[in-house]
Design a protein around this motif. Sequence first.
Motif, PDB file in Angstrom:
ATOM      1  N   GLY A  70       0.840  -1.178   0.000  1.00 36.90           N
ATOM      2  CA  GLY A  70       0.000   0.000   0.000  1.00 36.90           C
ATOM      3  C   GLY A  70       0.883   1.238   0.000  1.00 36.90           C
ATOM      4  O   GLY A  70       1.843   1.327  -0.748  1.00 36.90           O
ATOM      5  N   ASN A  71       0.565   2.202   0.855  1.00 41.04           N
ATOM      6  CA  ASN A  71       1.357   3.430   0.932  1.00 41.04           C
ATOM      7  C   ASN A  71       2.543   3.333   1.885  1.00 41.04           C
ATOM      8  O   ASN A  71       3.371   4.233   1.940  1.00 41.04           O
ATOM      9  N   GLN A  72       2.630   2.242   2.647  1.00 40.27           N
ATOM     10  CA  GLN A  72       3.727   2.091   3.599  1.00 40.27           C
ATOM     11  C   GLN A  72       4.919   1.450   2.903  1.00 40.27           C
ATOM     12  O   GLN A  72       4.780   0.427   2.233  1.00 40.27           O
ATOM     13  N   ALA A  73       6.081   2.072   3.048  1.00 36.15           N
ATOM     14  CA  ALA A  73       7.261   1.594   2.328  1.00 36.15           C
ATOM     15  C   ALA A  73       8.505   1.718   3.188  1.00 36.15           C
ATOM     16  O   ALA A  73       8.558   2.496   4.150  1.00 36.15           O
ATOM     17  N   THR A  74       9.523   0.945   2.833  1.00 35.29           N
ATOM     18  CA  THR A  74      10.850   1.070   3.417  1.00 35.29           C
ATOM     19  C   THR A  74      11.838   1.313   2.293  1.00 35.29           C
ATOM     20  O   THR A  74      11.836   0.601   1.285  1.00 35.29           O
ATOM     21  N   VAL A  75      12.664   2.349   2.473  1.00 36.26           N
ATOM     22  CA  VAL A  75      13.653   2.733   1.477  1.00 36.26           C
ATOM     23  C   VAL A  75      15.036   2.317   1.966  1.00 36.26           C
ATOM     24  O   VAL A  75      15.417   2.615   3.101  1.00 36.26           O
ATOM     25  N   TYR A  76      15.771   1.616   1.107  1.00 41.86           N
ATOM     26  CA  TYR A  76      17.150   1.219   1.384  1.00 41.86           C
ATOM     27  C   TYR A  76      18.033   1.871   0.335  1.00 41.86           C
ATOM     28  O   TYR A  76      17.750   1.797  -0.862  1.00 41.86           O
ATOM     29  N   MET A  77      19.137   2.472   0.758  1.00 43.38           N
ATOM     30  CA  MET A  77      20.058   3.106  -0.187  1.00 43.38           C
ATOM     31  C   MET A  77      21.503   2.863   0.231  1.00 43.38           C
ATOM     32  O   MET A  77      21.806   2.766   1.429  1.00 43.38           O
ATOM     33  N   THR A  78      22.376   2.747  -0.747  1.00 40.41           N
ATOM     34  CA  THR A  78      23.809   2.848  -0.517  1.00 40.41           C
ATOM     35  C   THR A  78      24.338   3.898  -1.480  1.00 40.41           C
ATOM     36  O   THR A  78      23.928   3.951  -2.642  1.00 40.41           O
ATOM     37  N   VAL A  79      25.230   4.746  -1.008  1.00 42.71           N
ATOM     38  CA  VAL A  79      25.804   5.827  -1.813  1.00 42.71           C
ATOM     39  C   VAL A  79      27.305   5.853  -1.597  1.00 42.71           C
ATOM     40  O   VAL A  79      27.788   5.724  -0.464  1.00 42.71           O
ATOM     41  N   GLU A  80      28.057   6.018  -2.676  1.00 45.02           N
ATOM     42  CA  GLU A  80      29.515   6.136  -2.618  1.00 45.02           C
ATOM     43  C   GLU A  80      29.981   7.228  -3.573  1.00 45.02           C
ATOM     44  O   GLU A  80      29.280   7.594  -4.516  1.00 45.02           O
ATOM     45  N   GLY A  81      31.187   7.726  -3.313  1.00 45.76           N
ATOM     46  CA  GLY A  81      31.796   8.704  -4.200  1.00 45.76           C
ATOM     47  C   GLY A  81      31.182  10.091  -4.110  1.00 45.76           C
ATOM     48  O   GLY A  81      31.379  10.913  -4.999  1.00 45.76           O
ATOM     49  N   ALA A  82      30.455  10.366  -3.040  1.00 45.80           N
ATOM     50  CA  ALA A  82      29.802  11.668  -2.879  1.00 45.80           C
ATOM     51  C   ALA A  82      30.779  12.701  -2.330  1.00 45.80           C
ATOM     52  O   ALA A  82      31.857  12.359  -1.820  1.00 45.80           O
ATOM     53  N   ALA A  83      30.416  13.970  -2.445  1.00 46.02           N
ATOM     54  CA  ALA A  83      31.239  15.038  -1.870  1.00 46.02           C
ATOM     55  C   ALA A  83      31.409  14.795  -0.378  1.00 46.02           C
ATOM     56  O   ALA A  83      30.450  14.475   0.321  1.00 46.02           O
ATOM     57  N   GLU A  84      32.647  14.954   0.116  1.00 47.81           N
ATOM     58  CA  GLU A  84      32.963  14.538   1.480  1.00 47.81           C
ATOM     59  C   GLU A  84      32.738  15.608   2.542  1.00 47.81           C
ATOM     60  O   GLU A  84      32.152  15.334   3.586  1.00 47.81           O
ATOM     61  N   THR A  85      33.227  16.826   2.291  1.00 46.42           N
ATOM     62  CA  THR A  85      33.143  17.858   3.324  1.00 46.42           C
ATOM     63  C   THR A  85      32.604  19.165   2.759  1.00 46.42           C
ATOM     64  O   THR A  85      32.734  19.461   1.572  1.00 46.42           O
ATOM     65  N   PHE A  86      32.000  19.934   3.647  1.00 46.69           N
ATOM     66  CA  PHE A  86      31.490  21.272   3.326  1.00 46.69           C
ATOM     67  C   PHE A  86      31.713  22.142   4.547  1.00 46.69           C
ATOM     68  O   PHE A  86      31.211  21.846   5.620  1.00 46.69           O
ATOM     69  N   MET A  87      32.527  23.195   4.412  1.00 46.89           N
ATOM     70  CA  MET A  87      32.828  24.093   5.523  1.00 46.89           C
ATOM     71  C   MET A  87      33.338  23.297   6.725  1.00 46.89           C
ATOM     72  O   MET A  87      32.881  23.454   7.844  1.00 46.89           O
ATOM     73  N   ALA A  89      32.915  20.298   7.624  1.00 47.51           N
ATOM     74  CA  ALA A  89      31.985  19.332   8.206  1.00 47.51           C
ATOM     75  C   ALA A  89      31.558  18.371   7.104  1.00 47.51           C
ATOM     76  O   ALA A  89      31.750  18.639   5.913  1.00 47.51           O
ATOM     77  N   PRO A  90      30.985  17.215   7.467  1.00 49.33           N
ATOM     78  CA  PRO A  90      30.503  16.293   6.437  1.00 49.33           C
ATOM     79  C   PRO A  90      29.507  16.983   5.502  1.00 49.33           C
ATOM     80  O   PRO A  90      28.608  17.689   5.948  1.00 49.33           O
ATOM     81  N   PHE A  91      29.693  16.805   4.221  1.00 43.56           N
ATOM     82  CA  PHE A  91      28.850  17.436   3.208  1.00 43.56           C
ATOM     83  C   PHE A  91      27.444  16.836   3.293  1.00 43.56           C
ATOM     84  O   PHE A  91      27.266  15.641   3.127  1.00 43.56           O
ATOM     85  N   PRO A  92      26.411  17.652   3.542  1.00 48.70           N
ATOM     86  CA  PRO A  92      25.047  17.118   3.626  1.00 48.70           C
ATOM     87  C   PRO A  92      24.495  16.806   2.235  1.00 48.70           C
ATOM     88  O   PRO A  92      24.689  17.577   1.294  1.00 48.70           O
ATOM     89  N   HIS A  93      23.822  15.677   2.106  1.00 53.75           N
ATOM     90  CA  HIS A  93      23.290  15.260   0.811  1.00 53.75           C
ATOM     91  C   HIS A  93      21.770  15.113   0.883  1.00 53.75           C
ATOM     92  O   HIS A  93      21.241  14.090   1.335  1.00 53.75           O
ATOM     93  N   ALA A  94      21.086  16.157   0.425  1.00 51.47           N
ATOM     94  CA  ALA A  94      19.634  16.062   0.305  1.00 51.47           C
ATOM     95  C   ALA A  94      19.315  14.964  -0.697  1.00 51.47           C
ATOM     96  O   ALA A  94      20.006  14.808  -1.706  1.00 51.47           O
ATOM     97  N   GLN A  95      18.271  14.185  -0.417  1.00 51.89           N
ATOM     98  CA  GLN A  95      17.883  13.102  -1.317  1.00 51.89           C
ATOM     99  C   GLN A  95      16.366  12.989  -1.314  1.00 51.89           C
ATOM    100  O   GLN A  95      15.718  13.110  -0.261  1.00 51.89           O
TER     101      GLN A  95
END
Length: 272
Positions: A70-87, A89-95
């Motif tokens: 139905g409308n209930q879901a579970t999202v699984y993600m793996t991400v690599e090679g993303a930008a590491e730092t910003f100012m 601190a760890p670079f935030p990644h909106a998704q």
Amino acid sequence: MRKSKLFAVPTIALGTLLLSAAPAMAHSGHGPETDGTATADSSQSWSFQADLDPLNNSGTVGDVLIEGQGNQATVYMTVEGAAETFMDAPFPHAQHIHFGAQGLCPSPDADQNGDGAVNVEEGAPFYGGIGSSLTIEGDTSADSALAVERFPGGSSYTYERSLEIPDDVLASIVDGTGVVVVHGVDPTVLSEEAANAPSELDESLPLAATLPAACGTLSASQMDGMPEGGADTGVAAGSEGAGMAMAAGGGVLALGAIGAGAYIMRKRPIES
């Protein structure tokens, strides 16, 4: 992929942004007809997945698996090679899960202003507006499009969360027009013009902070099983990154357990 570590999510104020949803386009006819208000069958199970490929020369890759009933879901993600730092601190990644447009990831030709990068507004006609924000806690609506404290961050991370998918977003996924986009690009891989430009969403932020970094269209899942393991936290990250986020309030949803390994991400060549 390196063994992940659990981490606490620090709070960083980069400003609160709202990404404007692109006008919804007609569904393609590959799924049930809907006006965006129909209620999903709560007894019907479904599963979709996407390979996340780099945008804007980011080098960011990943995999997404969404299992639902139905409308209930579970999202699984793996991400690599993303930008590491910003100012420093760890670079935030909106998704987000985007919906209602062509169900495509934009090519470099989508760059309209000639700065060598495809920004959010230039990509929206392809992948659509934000239907669900894949935050690590709290609200998951479009209101949390860039909720700075509530997205994962760093160069690599795994993500797992249970949430409710709105009817119109679910209809778009079924129709083949659901797209997952991860944002945030290392400015050193951009042209000088793009690296020094402010975001078109908020001039107080650099363009690199909001640029799409990886994208994948959701399709019927061919995976054999679900991720294994689980610790009662929100997000696990690689040794090079800790958690971050981007958001603007709303109700609280249950945070799913995270597997230390998640599932194995397929290696793909980095975009030139």
